[in-house]
Design a protein around this motif. Structure first.
Motif, mmCIF file in Angstrom:
data_model
loop_
_atom_site.group_PDB
_atom_site.id
_atom_site.type_symbol
_atom_site.label_atom_id
_atom_site.label_comp_id
_atom_site.label_asym_id
_atom_site.label_seq_id
_atom_site.Cartn_x
_atom_site.Cartn_y
_atom_site.Cartn_z
ATOM 1 N N CYS A 37 0.849 -1.199 0.000
ATOM 2 C CA CYS A 37 0.000 0.000 0.000
ATOM 3 C C CYS A 37 0.880 1.243 0.000
ATOM 4 O O CYS A 37 2.089 1.175 0.223
ATOM 5 C CB CYS A 37 -0.899 0.014 1.232
ATOM 6 N N SER A 40 1.729 5.530 4.849
ATOM 7 C CA SER A 40 0.849 6.421 5.590
ATOM 8 C C SER A 40 1.502 7.783 5.733
ATOM 9 O O SER A 40 2.704 7.891 5.993
ATOM 10 C CB SER A 40 0.550 5.840 6.975
ATOM 11 N N THR A 100 -3.965 -1.317 -4.645
ATOM 12 C CA THR A 100 -3.547 -1.067 -3.260
ATOM 13 C C THR A 100 -2.435 -0.026 -3.182
ATOM 14 O O THR A 100 -2.366 0.736 -2.212
ATOM 15 C CB THR A 100 -3.070 -2.369 -2.583
ATOM 16 N N ARG A 103 -3.442 3.511 -2.396
ATOM 17 C CA ARG A 103 -4.180 3.753 -1.159
ATOM 18 C C ARG A 103 -3.347 3.358 0.045
ATOM 19 O O ARG A 103 -2.537 2.437 -0.031
ATOM 20 C CB ARG A 103 -5.499 2.952 -1.163
ATOM 21 N N THR A 104 -3.583 4.046 1.144
ATOM 22 C CA THR A 104 -2.886 3.679 2.371
ATOM 23 C C THR A 104 -3.462 2.372 2.903
ATOM 24 O O THR A 104 -4.547 1.941 2.504
ATOM 25 C CB THR A 104 -3.024 4.761 3.449
ATOM 26 N N ASP A 106 -4.752 1.776 5.820
ATOM 27 C CA ASP A 106 -6.030 1.997 6.501
ATOM 28 C C ASP A 106 -7.168 2.187 5.508
ATOM 29 O O ASP A 106 -8.291 1.727 5.744
ATOM 30 C CB ASP A 106 -5.935 3.203 7.428
ATOM 31 N N GLU A 107 -6.895 2.868 4.399
ATOM 32 C CA GLU A 107 -7.932 3.056 3.380
ATOM 33 C C GLU A 107 -8.351 1.727 2.775
ATOM 34 O O GLU A 107 -9.548 1.465 2.584
ATOM 35 C CB GLU A 107 -7.424 3.993 2.284
ATOM 36 N N ARG A 110 -10.437 -0.235 5.288
ATOM 37 C CA ARG A 110 -11.770 0.332 5.468
ATOM 38 C C ARG A 110 -12.689 -0.022 4.296
ATOM 39 O O ARG A 110 -13.832 -0.442 4.482
ATOM 40 C CB ARG A 110 -11.682 1.853 5.604
ATOM 41 N N VAL A 111 -12.181 0.112 3.081
ATOM 42 C CA VAL A 111 -12.988 -0.187 1.888
ATOM 43 C C VAL A 111 -13.368 -1.662 1.845
ATOM 44 O O VAL A 111 -14.522 -2.017 1.588
ATOM 45 C CB VAL A 111 -12.225 0.213 0.609
#
Length: 222
Positions: A37, A40, A100, A103-104, A106-107, A110-111
């Protein structure tokens, strides 16, 4: 360990397939693996990617994953079952990585949680050191190292007027009830035992040892 290696025995017995290393993916189950990913923005060490484990190996999970990734082109009869997806593994894996990486961690988590696709974070060493559980258990401890302060650590050096510095190290394991165990010594300086070993055990003269140090053949002090 043998019982953790999934289907390697029946694969070999019935198909004559000798499974080899597959990196961070699971051979024969697509898609299941660790995917990089974007770092962050809050991470102190932002040069290394963070990873998530995604296990969309059920047919319905795979469909949901591809749709949330906006990759409907990787769905349909040619991808409907795992046996078909195994043949298209590289194509599927590349698509997931491309998604991936944008996106971080965590993102991504969450998704995927919202659409019911199993996923989990891969802890970095930074996560481990900061972990509340690790700290409460004393699984990482600060150990004093006397002498000169080396290259600055990521969290900054702590030193006193006499020199020396603190370094984080794994604590003593296992933890036993009633025993206050800790690391007593961080280890010797480079070359601290040169004379003891090279002269005392191997029979070199002091002049020979000095020449080795001066010519940078051995490190540390004399």
């Amino acid at each position: 360990m043998l019982n953790l290696m999934e289907g390697i025995i029946p694969e070999f017995d019935r198909k004559g397939v000798a499974r080899g290393p597959s990196g961070s993916s699971v051979t024969g189950i697509v898609p299941t693996g660790a995917y990089p990913c974007a770092p962050s923005t809050s991470a102190d060490v932002a040069t290394q990617p963070e990873y998530v484990i995604i296990g969309a190996n059920a047919d319905s999970m795979y469909e949901r994953l591809m749709h949330v990734m906006d990759r409907a082109d990787l769905t349909g009869p040619e991808f409907a079952n795992n046996q078909y997806r195994v043949k298209r593994r590289a194509e599927i894996e590349d698509a997931i990585v491309a998604w991936t990486r944008q996106r971080t961690r965590d993102e991504v988590l969450r998704v995927l949680d919202q659409v019911g696709v199993p996923a989990g974070r891969v802890a970095t060493v930074q996560d481990i050191v900061a972990s509340e559980q690790v700290q409460e258990r004393g699984a990482v401890e600060d150990v004093w190292v006397p002498g000169q302060v080396p290259l600055k650590a990521a969290h900054g050096d702590e030193k006193d007027e006499d020199g020396g510095w603190m370094v984080k190290m794994p604590g003593v394991a296992p933890r036993l009830e009633g025993v206050q165990s800790h690391t007593r010594w961080a280890g010797p300086d480079l070359g601290a035992h040169n004379r003891e070993i090279l002269c005392g055990e191997l029979g070199l003269s002091a002049e020979e040892l000095n020449a080795l140090v001066e010519n940078r053949i051995v490190g540390g002090g004399k």
